[in-house]
Enzyme design. Structure first.
Site, PDB file in Angstrom:
ATOM      1  N   LYS A  97      -1.065  -0.834  43.368  1.00 54.78           N
ATOM      2  CA  LYS A  97      -0.994  -1.629  44.589  1.00 54.78           C
ATOM      3  C   LYS A  97       0.144  -1.067  45.428  1.00 54.78           C
ATOM      4  O   LYS A  97       1.300  -1.048  45.003  1.00 54.78           O
ATOM      5  CB  LYS A  97      -0.733  -3.100  44.267  1.00 54.78           C
ATOM      6  CG  LYS A  97      -0.546  -3.961  45.521  1.00 54.78           C
ATOM      7  CD  LYS A  97      -0.049  -5.347  45.165  1.00 54.78           C
ATOM      8  CE  LYS A  97       0.409  -6.080  46.418  1.00 54.78           C
ATOM      9  NZ  LYS A  97       1.070  -7.374  46.120  1.00 54.78           N
ATOM     10  N   GLY A 158       5.789 -15.112  49.871  1.00 58.26           N
ATOM     11  CA  GLY A 158       6.573 -16.219  49.356  1.00 58.26           C
ATOM     12  C   GLY A 158       6.729 -17.397  50.284  1.00 58.26           C
ATOM     13  O   GLY A 158       7.439 -18.353  49.961  1.00 58.26           O
ATOM     14  N   ALA A 184      -0.510 -12.660  49.461  1.00 60.08           N
ATOM     15  CA  ALA A 184       0.760 -13.148  50.011  1.00 60.08           C
ATOM     16  C   ALA A 184       0.586 -14.383  50.881  1.00 60.08           C
ATOM     17  O   ALA A 184      -0.297 -14.456  51.735  1.00 60.08           O
ATOM     18  CB  ALA A 184       1.503 -12.079  50.804  1.00 60.08           C
ATOM     19  N   GLY A 185       1.455 -15.368  50.629  1.00 59.35           N
ATOM     20  CA  GLY A 185       1.580 -16.531  51.487  1.00 59.35           C
ATOM     21  C   GLY A 185       0.712 -17.717  51.143  1.00 59.35           C
ATOM     22  O   GLY A 185       0.902 -18.797  51.711  1.00 59.35           O
ATOM     23  N   ASN A 206       1.123 -15.484  43.616  1.00 63.19           N
ATOM     24  CA  ASN A 206       2.268 -15.423  42.715  1.00 63.19           C
ATOM     25  C   ASN A 206       3.179 -16.633  42.916  1.00 63.19           C
ATOM     26  O   ASN A 206       3.236 -17.548  42.101  1.00 63.19           O
ATOM     27  CB  ASN A 206       3.027 -14.124  42.917  1.00 63.19           C
ATOM     28  CG  ASN A 206       4.179 -13.928  41.955  1.00 63.19           C
ATOM     29  OD1 ASN A 206       4.912 -12.967  42.025  1.00 63.19           O
ATOM     30  ND2 ASN A 206       4.377 -14.833  41.010  1.00 63.19           N
ATOM     31  N   THR A 207       3.866 -16.679  44.063  1.00 64.81           N
ATOM     32  CA  THR A 207       4.898 -17.686  44.277  1.00 64.81           C
ATOM     33  C   THR A 207       4.394 -19.112  44.088  1.00 64.81           C
ATOM     34  O   THR A 207       5.044 -19.927  43.430  1.00 64.81           O
ATOM     35  CB  THR A 207       5.495 -17.530  45.682  1.00 64.81           C
ATOM     36  OG1 THR A 207       6.068 -16.223  45.814  1.00 64.81           O
ATOM     37  CG2 THR A 207       6.578 -18.579  45.934  1.00 64.81           C
TER      38      THR A 207
END
Length: 259
Positions: A97, A158, A184-185, A206-207
């Site tokens: 990635k 994040g 992301a986000g 993830n976050t």
């Protein structure tokens, strides 16, 4: 099983990809991953300590999932390429990635440097999944360069703000012939579901999982949401209308002969 996603010759049954950062412990990360049962997890090479006997993140990853190193920390194409080669030399898969970020405030990817890195690594035999700001022109160039998928951001890394780039991602889903994976986000399972309902091939989270009060249950929730969103997309949505449309007949049940 019949709706498996195929990237780089690999069959992917769970369209929820998961990142491994921000968990409070490797043990908690392992439990969350086991709950979500992802086909693919992504790991920053700088977090891998293969020499450690007790603190190697790779030892906590489920055996059945593929590990995709990322080039987190790269500021330009040269650094991304160097990290990818190091990952491959360490025995990792040829999946990579690409993350190239020079902006320290908003952590937005540098699309041009990402394209350069993709061009180089594809020629070296890597299966490249570039993280990018959603831009149709760049996405087309990444396709031409041989990217296996494109990974546009939903909102800044994040931020947990959801799919703020929805219209741009929808354009890419319609126009790009390789998988579009929102990365992301995404802050809630409903965000992931929305992406899948749009026709995205997968999402990477993830976050939102790692910092949840209960990461294990949140991982399960995201897994269910991704599955539901994909199923809804395949089922097909009815057209929207500006007026009511009854689901049952409005006439014929109060006829005089019925009294």
């Amino acid at each position: 099983m019949e709706d498996a996603l195929i990237i780089g010759g690999k069959v992917i049954y769970n369209r929820l990809f998961i990142g491994t950062g921000k968990f409070s412990s490797f043990a908690l990360m392992r439990d969350a991953l086991e709950a979500a049962d992802p086909s693919v997890v992504t790991v920053a090479l700088r977090r891998v300590d293969a020499s450690s006997k007790t603190d190697n993140i790779l030892d906590y990853l489920p055996k059945q999932c593929a590990v995709m190193p990322n080039t987190s920390g790269a500021r330009n194409a040269d650094e991304a390429v160097r990290i990818a080669r190091l990952a491959q030399a360490s025995g990792a898969t040829n999946w990579i990635k690409i993350e190239v970020i020079q902006d320290n405030k908003y952590l937005l990817p540098d699309n041009l440097e990402t394209l350069k890195a993709t061009e180089i690594l594809v020629k070296e035999g890597f299966i490249v999944l570039p993280y990018m700001s959603p831009d149709l022109s760049i996405a087309r160039r990444l396709v031409d360069a041989g990217a296996a998928a494109v990974m546009p951001l939903g909102s800044p890394i994040g931020s947990n703000r959801g799919i703020k780039t929805k219209e741009l991602v929808e354009i890419m889903v319609r126009e790009i012939k390789i998988p579009v994976i929102v990365d992301a986000g995404l802050g809630s399972p409903s965000d992931a579901c929305e992406c899948m309902e749009m026709g995205c091939a997968a999402v990477l989270v993830n976050t939102a999982i790692a910092i949840a009060r209960d990461p294990v249950n949140m991982a399960r929730a995201f897994k269910d949401a991704v599955s539901a969103g994909r199923r809804a997309y395949l089922a097909g949505f009815g057209s929207e209308k500006n007026y009511a449309s009854p689901s049952s007949p409005l006439t014929g049940f109060l006829r005089k002969e019925d009294h």
